[in-house]
Design an enzyme around this catalytic site. Structure first.
Site, PDB file in Angstrom:
ATOM      1  N   GLU A 293      18.079  15.484 -10.180  1.00  0.00           N
ATOM      2  CA  GLU A 293      18.881  16.656 -10.593  1.00  0.00           C
ATOM      3  C   GLU A 293      19.332  17.406  -9.336  1.00  0.00           C
ATOM      4  O   GLU A 293      19.177  18.623  -9.226  1.00  0.00           O
ATOM      5  CB  GLU A 293      18.054  17.588 -11.487  1.00  0.00           C
ATOM      6  N   CYS A 394      15.040  24.308 -20.414  1.00  0.00           N
ATOM      7  CA  CYS A 394      15.226  25.430 -19.489  1.00  0.00           C
ATOM      8  C   CYS A 394      16.575  26.108 -19.694  1.00  0.00           C
ATOM      9  O   CYS A 394      16.707  27.315 -19.514  1.00  0.00           O
ATOM     10  CB  CYS A 394      15.118  24.950 -18.049  1.00  0.00           C
TER      11      CYS A 394
END
Ligand SMILES: [Zn+2]
Length: 620
Positions: A293, A394
């Site tokens: 990521e 998240c």
């Protein structure tokens, strides 16, 4: 170094227009949609430390951060819209956490339930990250309601962390694997006046990347992934996991503001420039690879596989806004705006119920079905439709807290000079060193570049002239003025009385080319109007969007797309004739045909089912 004060969103009311609709959506739909998904998945029950039936390894290490961000979102909504029912839901979660907190101040639902013997042993396990989000939520809830049970709980937790990491040094690592607590501690310091929380934030930032900070707990990556490859003041490029990275850089800029640390400011500036000049999508998305990521290398910005996590675009906007406080330059608010209206806003569906984690700049549904000969390890592409909840969730509560507090982005001030960074229908009232001021903005931004601001009490006004704007004009009380410009801000001297300032920003459609080093965009352009990036979708324009050419000299028309509730653009372009009998290869022919093209704002893509989408198109 500048030292601008940010005007808190509690002093700014978004009372109409584009963002009011988004805030209504968050308060009316998204907040409780996220609550319901978190309740279903056991995130709230986990706070009672009873475990989750049938799932031995839950609660997960990051669940408390999801809960915290939901509470923070609720607090921002409550700040503007009292709601006893919502407050009761938060109070009940707070009661559970206070009840579960250990006598020494520790609280973490995963470790207390699943592996209490391993507290503070693994850097990558998000304990400090969760603690940070809980601190931010507690400060927000205290500021919204005056209730201090949660605030006291996180203070006990911060005291415990200071003891374990600084005074006793008994933790098995020295700085967070996932940054966030650094920012939270600065907020906790401002809320409580306890300077040692600021010092703890400084400790975590200063120890990062030093010899003491070295550890080998991550088997699959190197310290670049968690920004510990160098002491922070020696870092010059954006590295590793993009969300961790921008949270750290934001904290560096914040600490520079608090302490006047020029080296920290200068490092944050270099890193910001690396992102804005080389590692950011036109949408403000960052972290181009799903592998880690993470940021990769300069100019590597693939469109189909863009990771561009929602939290990373949001974090970049926050970092940019923080930079604007220490360095007078409109490019920071430009970058915040780019992310806010594009790569961040695409993360939430137009009905407010579903979310993207990844925000690609191109979708080809065929590619999702191409690996027909393998059952596992198929090539990875971002999902094509938003989801209501993710296992790693998240983004959704981060998105709701960001929109609910968007008023934070409008104003800063320093020695009586009021800076207007963003244009939104709103009214604000706050104190400056030169006395109280009020500003009321009336505008249809981002769809229209006319902004009228009724000001009172302001003696010096700095209006951001957006980087995308080539032509603009200003008037004060109906009289044209030619203000001097400094680093992207038009400076107006006023007398402190009541005046109407009108700013007109020309908003033609603009074809934007990428730097030739961005190979993925070579020979292609993106369409922008004002701050909005536009895209083509298959549902409007048929299949094979990569074959479409936009005409440099096209006439554009602007219309309203009723089905989506957004402004759309239309023009004539070109595409090749699709002959079903055509061979796979044939000599080049002149077979372009005119095609009418409909463009929608990028943030609105994927709201009408799975379909092709493209931002960067060929140009003729
Ligand atoms: Zn996220």
């Amino acid at each position: 170094m500048k030292h601008q004060q940010r005007v808190d969103f509690s002093k700014v009311s978004i009372d109409g227009g584009f963002w009011k609709a988004k805030q209504d959506m968050v308060a009316g739909t998204s907040l409780m949609a996220v609550y319901a998904r978190f309740a279903e998945t056991g995130r709230f029950e986990a706070l009672k430390l009873n475990g989750v039936e049938g799932q031995p390894d839950t609660p997960h290490i990051f669940w408390d951060s999801d809960t915290a961000k939901w509470i923070e979102s609720a607090a921002y909504v409550l700040q503007k819209r009292p709601n006893p029912e919502l407050e009761r839901l938060v109070d009940s979660l707070v009661d559970d956490m206070v009840e579960s907190q250990m006598p020494d101040g520790y609280f973490q639902s995963h470790f207390q339930t699943v592996e209490p013997e391993n507290r503070w042993t693994r850097r990558q396990d998000h304990e400090l990250y969760c603690a940070g989000h809980l601190m931010e939520a507690a400060v927000a809830y205290y500021e919204a309601t005056g209730k201090d049970a949660f605030l006291k709980m996180v203070c006990r937790m911060a005291d415990h962390i200071e003891r374990v990491f600084v005074r006793e040094g008994s933790a098995k690592f020295h700085s967070p694997g996932h940054e966030e607590i650094e920012l939270a501690l600065v907020r906790l310091y401002h809320c409580t006046g306890e300077r040692r929380y600021l010092e703890l934030a400084e400790y975590f930032v200063n120890v990062r990347g030093t010899a003491k900070d070295h550890d080998s707990s991550y088997a699959w990556c190197n310290p670049r992934y968690y920004q510990a490859h160098l002491p922070v003041r020696e870092q010059t490029t954006a590295e590793g996991h993009a969300v961790r990275a921008v949270y750290l850089y934001n904290a560096m800029a914040r600490l520079a503001l608090e302490t006047g640390d020029e080296r920290l400011c200068s490092a944050a500036k270099k890193i910001f420039n690396n992102i804005a000049d080389r590692r950011m999508y036109i949408t403000g998305g960052i972290g181009s690879s799903s592998v880690g990521e993470a940021f990769t290398v300069d100019y590597h910005l693939p469109n189909l596989t863009a990771y561009a996590e929602s939290c990373a675009a949001l974090g970049l906007a926050l970092f940019a806004q923080q930079m604007a406080q220490i360095d007078e330059d409109a490019r920071y608010a430009d970058v915040a705006e780019r992310a806010m209206y594009n790569g961040f806003l695409s993360s939430i569906s137009l009905d407010g119920k579903a979310f993207f984690y990844e925000n690609p700049l191109e979708i080809d549904p065929m590619l999702h079905h191409k690996d027909v000969s393998v059952d596992e390890n198929k090539e990875r592409f971002p999902i094509m439709q938003r989801k209501e909840v993710f296992e790693c969730s998240c983004c959704p509560p981060n998105i709701t807290r960001f929109i609910a507090s968007i008023g934070n982005f409008l104003y800063t001030h320093e020695r009586g000079m009021v800076y207007v960074h963003q244009y939104m229908e709103s009214s604000a009232r706050f104190e400056t060193e030169a006395g109280p001021v009020s500003l009321v903005q009336r505008t249809a931004y981002p769809y229209d570049g006319a902004v009228a601001i009724d000001v009172q009490g302001v003696r010096e006004l700095a209006l951001r002239i957006p980087g995308w704007c080539g032509e603009w004009s200003a008037m004060v009380d109906g009289n044209a003025v030619q203000p001097q410009c400094r680093r992207g801000y038009a400076l107006l001297a006023l007398d402190g009385g009541s005046h109407t300032v009108e700013l007109t920003l020309a908003m033609p459609v603009c074809l934007v080319a990428a730097n030739p080093k961005v190979q993925q965009d070579a020979g292609r352009v993106a369409v922008m109007r004002g701050p909005l990036v536009y895209c083509l979708e298959g549902v409007d324009n048929g299949a094979y969007l990569r074959d479409i050419r936009v005409d440099r000299a096209a006439d554009w028309s602007i219309g309203w797309e009723n089905g989506l509730g957004v402004q759309a653009l239309s023009c004539t372009g070109w595409r090749r004739r699709l002959d079903p009998a055509a061979p796979l290869y044939a000599p080049l022919q002149d077979d372009l045909e005119p095609a009418s093209l409909k463009w929608i704002p990028y943030f609105a893509f994927a709201n009408r089912g799975e379909t092709e989408m493209i931002v960067w198109v060929q140009v003729r």
